[in-house]
Design an enzyme around this catalytic site. Structure first.
Site, PDB file in Angstrom:
ATOM      1  N   MET A  96       0.864  -1.166   0.000  1.00 44.97           N
ATOM      2  CA  MET A  96       0.000   0.000   0.000  1.00 44.97           C
ATOM      3  C   MET A  96       0.911   1.230   0.000  1.00 44.97           C
ATOM      4  SD  MET A  96      -3.204   0.793   2.529  1.00 44.97           S
ATOM      5  CE  MET A  96      -2.271   0.577   4.031  1.00 44.97           C
ATOM      6  N   ARG A 154      -5.958  -1.861   9.317  1.00 44.59           N
ATOM      7  CA  ARG A 154      -6.059  -1.339  10.684  1.00 44.59           C
ATOM      8  C   ARG A 154      -6.489  -2.421  11.668  1.00 44.59           C
ATOM      9  NH1 ARG A 154      -8.419   4.804   9.399  1.00 44.59           N
ATOM     10  NH2 ARG A 154      -6.346   5.670   8.956  1.00 44.59           N
ATOM     11  N   TYR A 195       1.963   3.050  12.414  1.00 42.36           N
ATOM     12  CA  TYR A 195       1.592   2.795  11.018  1.00 42.36           C
ATOM     13  C   TYR A 195       0.126   2.413  10.881  1.00 42.36           C
ATOM     14  CZ  TYR A 195       3.368  -2.143  11.732  1.00 42.36           C
ATOM     15  OH  TYR A 195       3.644  -3.416  12.153  1.00 42.36           O
ATOM     16  N   GLU A 196      -0.353   2.591   9.641  1.00 45.00           N
ATOM     17  CA  GLU A 196      -1.777   2.461   9.299  1.00 45.00           C
ATOM     18  C   GLU A 196      -2.641   3.460  10.075  1.00 45.00           C
ATOM     19  OE1 GLU A 196      -2.158   0.953   6.737  1.00 45.00           O
ATOM     20  OE2 GLU A 196      -0.296  -0.187   6.752  1.00 45.00           O
ATOM     21  N   GLY A 197      -2.089   4.609  10.364  1.00 51.36           N
ATOM     22  CA  GLY A 197      -2.828   5.660  11.056  1.00 51.36           C
ATOM     23  C   GLY A 197      -2.496   5.672  12.528  1.00 51.36           C
TER      24      GLY A 197
END
Length: 594
Positions: free
Chosen positions: A164, A297, A441-443
């Protein structure tokens, strides 16, 4: 060296006793997901993770990935590629994937315990196949027919892996600022040019191809996030009939040197007019990417859970074996020179904190996965709609809370070892270092909190919260006369009502002052997470009492739940006080004073 034994007993308890996996999966039409099949998958997953992946965890940390500047190639740590080959041979990448593309079609609820075991055994290794599932979901829901045919089958069977590609050096969260460009070509493809950073498994030696899903902007794109499109850009070119061709203009420019997950390749990826294809509609890429991101997530939340469980296992073992001082009330083991440290109240505080967060968090995370199965398979439209709203509400909670609790638990576990935890010998410091990335990571946790308050609570008017509050109310009514739950029902009912009130008050203040959203969001997220765990702990006690499990198992669940309600749930009081303090306490100091 830290050890790992997959917790199959508690995994089965969460699946069968608390979540009722057998009747649920039968009702949803998963005819192949019988208890025998599920148990067989769990047993084989435990064997693979404990005997193949876990021994490589320290190897990956100490040796890490290698980078060849001349070729841009990345080498994985010793044993990683061989382990991946076993992973593919075992059919693991296809476990929950669509049978139309070579998947086994088993439920997501079965995929999550396997994912937990992989992450506990070897988080860095687990990052290589991590995003393949998200790439599959994005292409499945948004790709053209030829893209699904060309890319999904090799992704599903593990021959290729996915990435991604969002972040750029000058922008992380604010994706509207991206500079990567996509220029249309006459043959229907696009020339992708730009640089992406922090790309997990962006380059490696495990598979013959890597499928990058890349956010970029078309020449006529509107400004900001409304001008983002999604493209599939393989490392090796792929024709419309699925044939793999020559090397694409995609190159790894560097790998990052990180605090933890040394065995995971975190790459800078350069695209130099690389051949790519539009996925979905022009300028609608962010919507397509969120299909992938939400899957990731939940997966990262499980990483926090897995690390917490491994850390707890090792801390409990050490606390039973390490002799140090006498119990405050007198010697428990007078025949020994000292008592094991598990007799000391503060050690027990740390162990019980970890245990409460791990075992409660496991059910929270597994429940979220079950909602994915309900959304895709339930016959009743209202059930699917409620599950979708609840999953959207729970996703930021699962991601943020399980990872932040992962940091807390790995540090508590390290603390139980004292100075021995800080040195490499016992492997605890690696778990603490590896856990730190999961909150980023991933927000980040802050981004999850803004999503929860700004979108799920305010924009969507708390639709998912209402579903959850209804679940709590129904459970409390059902067990109001259950003497085994006397200590839990009244506090849980009151917590749910306070949660609803706090949510309404926050929404009202946010309408008057937008700063209230950011000022309250993290505290609101944790408040929500602790109330959610209170519900699952009460459910766990009810399930244990109704089961045929041994009395010591029931006692352990009951006493851990009592500890949670008495010593962890009160954290909600501090979070509520912080929310009610308002935005002025944060915004009054002038910018230039920082």
């Amino acid at each position: 060296m830290s050890q790992y034994q997959p917790p199959l007993s508690d995994i089965r308890f969460a699946l069968y006793d608390v979540l009722g996996a057998e009747p649920l999966l039968a009702r949803l039409g998963f005819a192949d997901a019988t208890r025998d099949i599920v148990d067989a998958v769990l047993e084989e997953g435990a064997r693979f993770t404990a005997t193949v992946l876990a021994p490589l965890n320290r190897v990956g940390d100490e040796i890490g990935c290698s980078y060849d500047k001349a070729t841009g190639e990345v080498g994985t740590p010793p044993g990683f590629r061989e382990a991946y080959n076993q992973y593919v041979e075992g059919g693991w990448p296809a476990l929950t994937a669509d049978p139309a593309y070579g998947g086994q079609g088993l439920p997501h609820l079965l995929g999550v315990p396997v994912k937990e075991m992989i992450d506990a055994a070897n988080l860095a290794w687990g990052n290589f196949p991590l995003l393949s599932h998200g790439a599959t979901e994005a292409l499945l829901h948004h790709g053209e027919d030829w893209q699904r045919e060309a890319f999904l089958k090799p992704l599903v069977d593990g021959r290729w892996t996915g990435t991604m590609c969002l972040t750029e050096a000058h922008c992380g969260t604010d994706l509207g600022l991206i500079r990567t460009r996509a220029v249309p070509r006459d043959d229907g493809s696009h020339a992708i040019s730009g640089t992406k950073i922090f790309i997990t498994a962006g380059e490696h030696d495990m598979t013959g191809n890597i499928v990058h899903l890349v956010l970029a902007k078309l020449p006529d794109a509107p400004a900001g996030s409304r001008g983002i499109s999604l493209f599939v850009v393989p490392k090796m070119r792929v024709s419309r009939d699925g044939t793999m061709g020559e090397r694409n203009a995609v190159r790894c420019g560097a790998i990052e040197h990180k605090m933890g997950i040394h065995g995971s390749a975190t790459c800078v990826i350069n695209f130099d007019e690389a051949e790519g294809y539009l996925v979905g509609e022009p300028n609608k890429g962010l919507m397509a990417m969120f299909t992938m991101m939400n899957t990731a997530r939940l997966a990262v939340g499980l990483q926090g859970l897995g690390l917490s469980d491994r850390a707890l296992q090792n801390a409990q073992r050490y606390a039973r074996e390490r002799l140090q001082s006498r119990a405050p009330g007198g010697a428990r083991h007078p025949e020994k020179p000292a008592d094991p440290i598990v007799v000391h109240p503060d050690v027990r505080r740390m162990l019980l904190t970890c245990r409460a967060l791990v075992e409660g968090g496991r059910v929270l995370g597994y429940h979220a996965a079950s909602l994915v199965d309900i959304i895709g398979n339930a016959a009743d439209e209202a059930e699917r709609r409620d599950a979708d709203a609840l999953l959207g509400f729970l996703t930021p909670i699962v991601k943020a809370c399980l990872t932040e609790w992962g940091v807390e638990c790995t540090y508590h576990a390290l603390q139980c070892f004292g100075g021995h935890g800080y040195i490499r010998e016992h492997g605890m410091e690696q778990l603490a270092r590896d856990a730190r990335i999961t909150t980023l990571y991933e927000g980040t946790t802050g981004i999850q909190a803004l999503d929860l308050v700004g979108r799920k609570l305010l924009q969507l008017q708390g639709e998912g919260l209402r579903v959850f509050l209804g679940m709590i109310e129904s459970f409390c009514n059902e067990h109001a006369a259950n003497p085994a739950l006397d200590a839990f029902i009244a506090p849980l009912r009151q917590q749910a009502r306070d949660w609803a009130t706090l949510s309404r008050e926050l929404a009202t203040r946010a309408q008057a002052n937008p700063d209230e959203i950011g000022a309250a969001s993290v505290d609101y997220l944790f408040y929500s997470g602790y109330v959610a765990l209170a519900y699952w702990w009460a459910r766990s006690v009810a399930a244990a009492e109704a089961s045929t499990r041994p009395e010591d198992f029931k006692t352990a669940k009951r006493e851990t739940a009592r500890f949670y309600y008495s010593r962890i749930l009160p954290r909600t009081l501090a979070h509520r006080a912080a929310i009610e303090a308002g935005a002025d306490t944060l915004m009054a100091l002038p910018d230039e004073a920082f």
